[in-house]
Write an enzyme that holds these catalytic residues in place. Structure first.
Site: not given
Ligand code: S3P
Length: 439
Positions: A22, A26, A93, A314, A345, A386
């Site tokens: 993440s 950014r 995503g 997550d 998931r 994952r």
């Protein structure tokens, strides 16, 4: 490609994990539109982040990239150029949702595309608020491809989010950089705040007050230098591996422990994990620590607090695995958002766990899992990184070897996963299906 993982005894280990996904996204996005040159170390060179990097190169940003080192020559808020071809964001995503916010406010048109999994994921959650702000967006019934029309008239917004999503929040914040005045976003539950922290370091006026984020339009963003912390979500797989192993211990160095990311820590502590943080300090505006843990006897718990769910969003695939290893019953509810990730998931985990003999019951909004032994066998990860890594961890204490199918996407978040797992003593290998050996 498949994983073949056999039951294994782990070695006491001291390791680090790749940089936070993440924060790496950014770092690229905000520094590309900053004034001046930004330097990062610890950048995650995963397929997801490389898709974001490629997007900015196409839009005229000079980026020097060498594995985990990144130098971004910011072009300023108004300096991006139109990409001459559609921007392909692969499996990511985060990339598509954040870039939709940013590009909805540019003067030029853009087209965003992705792989088959990303093309099925819902985008109306970002399209709705961005249109309220004046963005002109076309999509394929709320999915990719997204076509963004050049726009000069983005307005600020007061937006009460119907669902907890850091991607939606960040998408709105990126568009708001181009909106006169003050934007206010209200979240139903607190989500990861990496965008707000980075914007603050870049001298943008942005406040987080409980569930409310208030941002004033900045004149410019200042460049920054930062070491990106190890990804707590990647660390979670290693933490889980050692918790379920017998008589072994792990030290993880330089892991991000931002309070909006570590719901997993709260959950495993409630389950009885012997885990501690030390050497707490900051990288940029992000808290980091070393994590020490040892094999632990776990107890099933009830997880139904929506705040905790968004702080560990997550980590649920690996929490499902830990729940099967824990004594008693674990009941998890309010996790509907998991159905909209790289795969559904809840469904993919339940299917795989049932195939391996685990007592698990899928519900509409959650799951109930009873203490069970994992048998050997075969599971499909449905291309979800994952899910694949969770079953690789499950195999450590299974009765027999587990084959995990469709694992190519591991590199979206955790390049080097196999080497790291082998390094701690896990018998894991990857083989092409036609080279497959008997388990
Ligand atoms: C992310 C936010 C989360 C998370 C994803 C990364 C981000 O998604 O699942 O892996 O970087 O903002 P949502 O915010 O949509 O829940």
């Amino acid at each position: 490609m498949n994983f073949y993982v056999s039951p294994s005894k782990l070695k006491d280990s001291e390791i680090s994990v790749p940089g936070d996904k993440s924060i790496s996204h950014r770092a690229l996005i905000f520094s590309a539109i900053a004034d001046g040159v930004s330097h990062f170390t610890g950048f995650l060179s995963s397929n997801d982040c490389l898709a974001t990097l490629e997007a900015f190169v196409k839009m005229g940003v000079k980026i020097e990239h060498n594995d985990t080192d990144l130098i971004v020559h910011g072009v300023g808020l108004m300096g991006l150029k139109k990409s001459t071809t559609p921007i392909d964001l692969g499996n990511s995503g985060t990339a598509v949702r954040l870039l939709t916010g940013l590009l909805s406010a540019q003067k030029f048109d853009s087209v965003l595309i992705g792989d088959s999994s990303l093309s099925k994921r819902p985008m109306s959650r970002i399209i709705r608020p961005l249109k309220e702000m004046g963005a002109e967006i076309e999509s394929c019934s709320g999915c990719l491809p997204i076509i963004l029309m050049g726009n000069k008239n983005i307005s600020s917004i007061l937006y009460e989010m119907p669902l907890a999503s850091a991607q939606v929040k960040s998408s709105i914040l990126l568009a708001s950089l181009y909106a006169n005045g003050e934007t206010t976003i209200i979240e139903p539950n607190i989500t990861r705040d990496h965008s707000e922290r980075m914007l603050r370091v870049m001298k943008c006026s942005i406040l987080n007050r409980d569930n409310k984020i208030i941002m004033k339009q900045p004149e410019k963003l200042q460049s920054l230098d930062m070491q990106i912390p190890g990804d707590f979500s990647s660390a979670a797989f290693l933490i889980a591996a050692f918790l379920i192993s017998t008589k072994s211990s792990l030290i993880l160095r330089d892991i991000g422990i931002n309070s909006t990311r570590i719901g997993f820590l709260t959950i495993i502590k409630q389950m009885g994990a012997k885990i501690e943080l030390s050497n707490i300090r900051s990288f940029g505006n992000e808290p980091v620590a070393d994590i020490h843990l040892e094999s632990s006897r776990l107890q099933g718990i009830d997880i139904d607090n929506p705040d905790l769910v968004s702080l560990s969003i997550d980590e649920f695939p690996i929490i499902f695995i830990l729940a099967a290893y824990a004594d008693g019953i674990t009941r998890i509810s309010g996790i509907d958002e998991l159905r909209y990730k790289e795969s559904d998931r809840i469904k993919t985990m339940c299917e795989g766990m049932q195939n391996l003999g685990v007592s698990v019951k899928e519900q509409k909004h959650g799951v109930t899992i009873a203490n069970s032994k994992f048998n050997g066998g075969e599971v499909d990860s449905y291309g979800d990184h994952r899910i694949a890594m969770s079953f690789a961890v499950a195999a450590i204490g299974a009765n027999n070897a587990i084959k995990i199918k469709d694992i190519e996407n591991i590199d979206t978040s955790f390049p080097g996963f196999v080497n790291l797992m082998q390094g701690i003593g896990v018998a894991i290998s990857i083989q092409e299906p036609n080279e497959r050996q008997a388990l």
